[in-house]
Motif scaffolding. Structure first.
Motif, PDB file in Angstrom:
ATOM      1  N   VAL A  44       0.866  -1.185   0.000  1.00  0.00           N
ATOM      2  CA  VAL A  44       0.000   0.000   0.000  1.00  0.00           C
ATOM      3  C   VAL A  44       0.893   1.222   0.000  1.00  0.00           C
ATOM      4  N   ASP A  45       0.734   2.058  -1.009  1.00  0.00           N
ATOM      5  CA  ASP A  45       1.576   3.245  -1.169  1.00  0.00           C
ATOM      6  C   ASP A  45       3.069   2.889  -1.081  1.00  0.00           C
ATOM      7  N   GLY A  46       3.403   1.742  -1.667  1.00  0.00           N
ATOM      8  CA  GLY A  46       4.794   1.309  -1.732  1.00  0.00           C
ATOM      9  C   GLY A  46       5.328   0.625  -0.489  1.00  0.00           C
ATOM     10  N   GLN A  47       4.508   0.497   0.552  1.00  0.00           N
ATOM     11  CA  GLN A  47       4.929  -0.131   1.803  1.00  0.00           C
ATOM     12  C   GLN A  47       4.224  -1.474   1.974  1.00  0.00           C
ATOM     13  N   PRO A  48       4.857  -2.432   2.680  1.00  0.00           N
ATOM     14  CA  PRO A  48       4.176  -3.705   2.940  1.00  0.00           C
ATOM     15  C   PRO A  48       2.828  -3.478   3.628  1.00  0.00           C
ATOM     16  N   PHE A  49       1.854  -4.273   3.244  1.00  0.00           N
ATOM     17  CA  PHE A  49       0.499  -4.129   3.791  1.00  0.00           C
ATOM     18  C   PHE A  49       0.511  -4.177   5.312  1.00  0.00           C
ATOM     19  N   ASP A  50       1.430  -4.962   5.887  1.00  0.00           N
ATOM     20  CA  ASP A  50       1.508  -5.076   7.350  1.00  0.00           C
ATOM     21  C   ASP A  50       1.704  -3.728   8.022  1.00  0.00           C
ATOM     22  N   SER A  51       2.397  -2.807   7.348  1.00  0.00           N
ATOM     23  CA  SER A  51       2.795  -1.545   7.969  1.00  0.00           C
ATOM     24  C   SER A  51       1.613  -0.641   8.276  1.00  0.00           C
ATOM     25  N   VAL A  52       0.459  -0.857   7.628  1.00  0.00           N
ATOM     26  CA  VAL A  52      -0.717  -0.004   7.884  1.00  0.00           C
ATOM     27  C   VAL A  52      -1.694  -0.690   8.828  1.00  0.00           C
TER      28      VAL A  52
END
Length: 256
Positions: free
Chosen positions: A206-214
């Motif tokens: 998501v927005d270039g970051q792993p989904f886990d980060s959100v």
């Protein structure tokens, strides 16, 4: 394309409706087929859409994050499915919106059992508009990647790729989306899933970051439970009980 006199008489008929004759029914079917836009399909009338909080069991199963997002991408492997009824219908997809908003921008692959056997179709949807189907072939075991990008000003780009078959589709659409959520889920609009043993999602960002980060939340749907989300990957398997895989500080699953 012109309309034949026989069809014109059907369209112009007034007064109480009577049961159609075989000829009239065939003509009406021909007319309806002629009016279906190219690149769409109408095998199943149910549309995919927002999370439905009124349902006892969530119509989404997987992971969903709330926030402000502009891009989501993710991959999955199409599972082997067995139809349990002609009402079975489901799709894995990734998208934006639909959790706390009434639009959804999404792309995925539908498995439809209305014919008695699984029929797979690639599609995108800008809900509340109905799904639009591509004619590209999709089979069980194919590796699929979907990306939804908000370009600003209500403009979206949706891409769906079958890396196994070697095709890719891209479309630009406009809708008044809020970009209020991002999700990688399975969904059954009919609340009736075919039977499958496992569906694997991977590479979700998501927005270039792993989904886990959100810190997305887990959802259980139709007895299918998401496993732990690690490095943007998780599996959905039959289970029926609550998932214990949500990130720390979040409920294990959300059921409605």
């Amino acid at each position: 394309m012109g309309i034949s006199p026989g069809i014109a008489r059907i369209i112009g008929r007034s007064g109480p409706r009577r049961p159609p004759t075989a000829r009239a029914a065939a003509a009406a079917l021909l007319l309806s087929a002629a009016l279906v836009p190219a690149g769409t399909a109408s095998a199943h009338a149910s549309a995919f859409g927002p999370l439905n909080a009124r349902l006892q069991d969530s119509n989404w199963g997987g992971y969903v994050a709330q926030g402000s997002f502009t891009t989501i991408t993710g991959s999955w492997t199409e599972p082997h499915s067995t139809c349990t009824s002609s009402n079975d219908l489901f799709a894995p997809w990734v998208g934006l919106d639909g959790y706390g908003s009434q639009s959804v921008e999404q792309a995925g692959v539908q498995t439809d059992c209305s014919s008695g056997s699984p029929v797979l179709s690639a599609w995108y949807e800008m809900y509340p508009s109905p799904p639009v189907y591509w004619n590209d072939p999709v089979s069980e075991g194919d590796s699929i990647t979907a990306t939804v990008v908000s370009n600003g000003g209500g403009s979206y780009t949706l891409t769906l790729t079958d890396t196994t078959k070697g095709w890719s589709e891209r479309v630009d659409q406009t809708i008044g989306g809020q970009n209020a959520s991002a999700e990688a889920v399975i969904e059954s609009p009919t609340q009736s899933y075919p039977s499958f043993a496992r569906l694997d999602f991977s590479g979700i960002t998501v927005d270039g970051q792993p989904f886990d980060s959100v810190r997305p939340q887990a959802l259980v749907s139709g007895g299918y439970v998401p496993g732990p989300l690690q490095g943007g990957a998780f599996s959905v398997t039959p289970g029926g009980g609550p998932s214990t895989s949500a990130p720390a500080g979040r409920a294990g699953s959300i059921r409605y």
